[in-house]
Write an enzyme that holds these catalytic residues in place. Sequence first.
Site, mmCIF file in Angstrom:
data_model
loop_
_atom_site.group_PDB
_atom_site.id
_atom_site.type_symbol
_atom_site.label_atom_id
_atom_site.label_comp_id
_atom_site.label_asym_id
_atom_site.label_seq_id
_atom_site.Cartn_x
_atom_site.Cartn_y
_atom_site.Cartn_z
ATOM 1 C CE LYS A 21 38.262 36.995 -4.088
ATOM 2 N NZ LYS A 21 38.063 36.867 -2.808
ATOM 3 C CB VAL A 111 49.097 41.816 0.354
ATOM 4 C CG1 VAL A 111 49.611 41.906 -0.767
ATOM 5 C CG2 VAL A 111 49.689 42.733 1.578
ATOM 6 N N GLY A 116 41.645 38.904 -3.577
ATOM 7 C CA GLY A 116 42.111 37.918 -4.649
ATOM 8 C C GLY A 116 43.510 38.289 -5.385
ATOM 9 N N GLY A 118 46.665 38.009 -4.739
ATOM 10 C CA GLY A 118 47.793 36.991 -5.189
ATOM 11 C C GLY A 118 47.429 35.822 -6.330
ATOM 12 C CB SER A 119 44.067 34.108 -6.699
ATOM 13 O OG SER A 119 43.907 33.580 -5.231
ATOM 14 C CB SER A 120 44.290 38.506 -9.523
ATOM 15 O OG SER A 120 44.376 39.300 -10.655
ATOM 16 C CG ASP A 152 39.764 32.725 -4.320
ATOM 17 O OD1 ASP A 152 38.798 31.998 -4.254
ATOM 18 O OD2 ASP A 152 39.794 33.740 -3.317
HETATM 19 O O1 C5P Z 1 43.690 27.663 -2.136
HETATM 20 P P1 C5P Z 1 44.219 28.833 -1.404
HETATM 21 O O2 C5P Z 1 45.726 28.317 -0.961
HETATM 22 O O3 C5P Z 1 44.053 30.009 -1.709
HETATM 23 O O4 C5P Z 1 43.774 28.662 0.123
HETATM 24 C C1 C5P Z 1 44.130 29.151 1.503
HETATM 25 C C2 C5P Z 1 43.977 28.137 2.467
HETATM 26 O O5 C5P Z 1 42.330 28.632 2.884
HETATM 27 C C3 C5P Z 1 43.818 26.703 2.415
HETATM 28 O O6 C5P Z 1 45.166 26.271 2.828
HETATM 29 C C4 C5P Z 1 42.694 26.337 3.346
HETATM 30 O O7 C5P Z 1 43.374 26.113 4.463
HETATM 31 C C5 C5P Z 1 41.629 27.394 3.296
HETATM 32 N N1 C5P Z 1 40.446 27.402 2.246
HETATM 33 C C6 C5P Z 1 39.564 26.343 2.535
HETATM 34 N N2 C5P Z 1 38.632 26.023 1.586
HETATM 35 C C7 C5P Z 1 38.560 26.602 0.532
HETATM 36 C C8 C5P Z 1 39.789 27.592 0.210
HETATM 37 C C9 C5P Z 1 40.771 27.909 1.022
HETATM 38 O O8 C5P Z 1 39.323 25.417 3.529
HETATM 39 N N3 C5P Z 1 37.753 26.480 -0.459
#
Ligand code: C5P
Length: 309
Positions: A21, A111, A116, A118-120, A152
Amino acid sequence: MVKSLGPVSQQRTTTIFSPAKINLFLAITGRRSDGYHDLVSVVTPLDFGDHLMAEAGTRPPDAGKQFSLGCDHPEVPVDDSNLILKAAEAFAVATGWAEPVAFQLEKCIPVGAGLGGGSSNATAALLALNQLSGANLGRAELAALAAGVGSDCPLFLEDRPVIMRGRGERIELLPEAAAGRLRGRRVLVFKPSLGVSTAWAYERMAAGAPQSYLPAGEAERRIAAWIEGNADADELLFNNLEPVVFRKFLALPTLLDRLGHQFGLAPRMSGSGSACFALLPSGAPVSVMVAVIREAWGPVCFAQVVAIT
Ligand code: C5P
């Protein structure tokens, strides 16, 4: 959410395309009480990505575990820290499905890129298991599972541009007329060898509060104006994570400025970086652009022309 799975599904293998993405518009609007950040973002999947193969009934090498993962890319962890396995565990808990599944990931998305990947991959795992198990979870149930794995992840349940809100889990389809102004647009995506930690970028954002944030009302107003008008996709581009990342990684703004001056591009960073992208005008001299990127960021840096889906 536990469902009766009925007769054992006959399908034993599946392959799911797991797209990258880009965030065309990304406004971080403030910090939440749970430590995450609220955001408003227009995000689109690309026609470029990974492939995730899943095979049911294969006993994984570690017999105590239901799921195993292999990957053709040595930098990708294949242990429990990989979001594919986290998503698979969440699916098994939610549905009660207990068959072993071997995943094999063909990795193309860089990476640490803000693309995106890993999320994908995690969402692709949910879709694969939903097929193989015959659980037939609906969109809302899959979205809830995906949101629990990563902010994500839910957006990858859609195959078109979306508006993402909350910490990323609230998804609304971009109105069709607006999506039509994006679909098929060619995009040059490029990334230096360095990666940026998402958690670090958000921490720096919080350290610069409140000036670093864009108020949610202003973000909504800008997106609505673009949707309702007929401006080109370039007019939508915005990312307020750029200043915090650019302050540390000077190679990014230096090259983006050069691409702007030399080719009239409006390049932006995607998500928390380090990948950047530029929407390509028709007839753009792509090979010259890639040569400029490789001169700045090294001969083997990632640079690829892709399209918005
Ligand atoms: O959700 P994800 O694990 O992808 O996010 C990685 C880190 O990015 C979270 O641990 C957080 O510190 C930060 N984050 C955030 N606000 C978001 C998405 C991610 O602060 N909306």
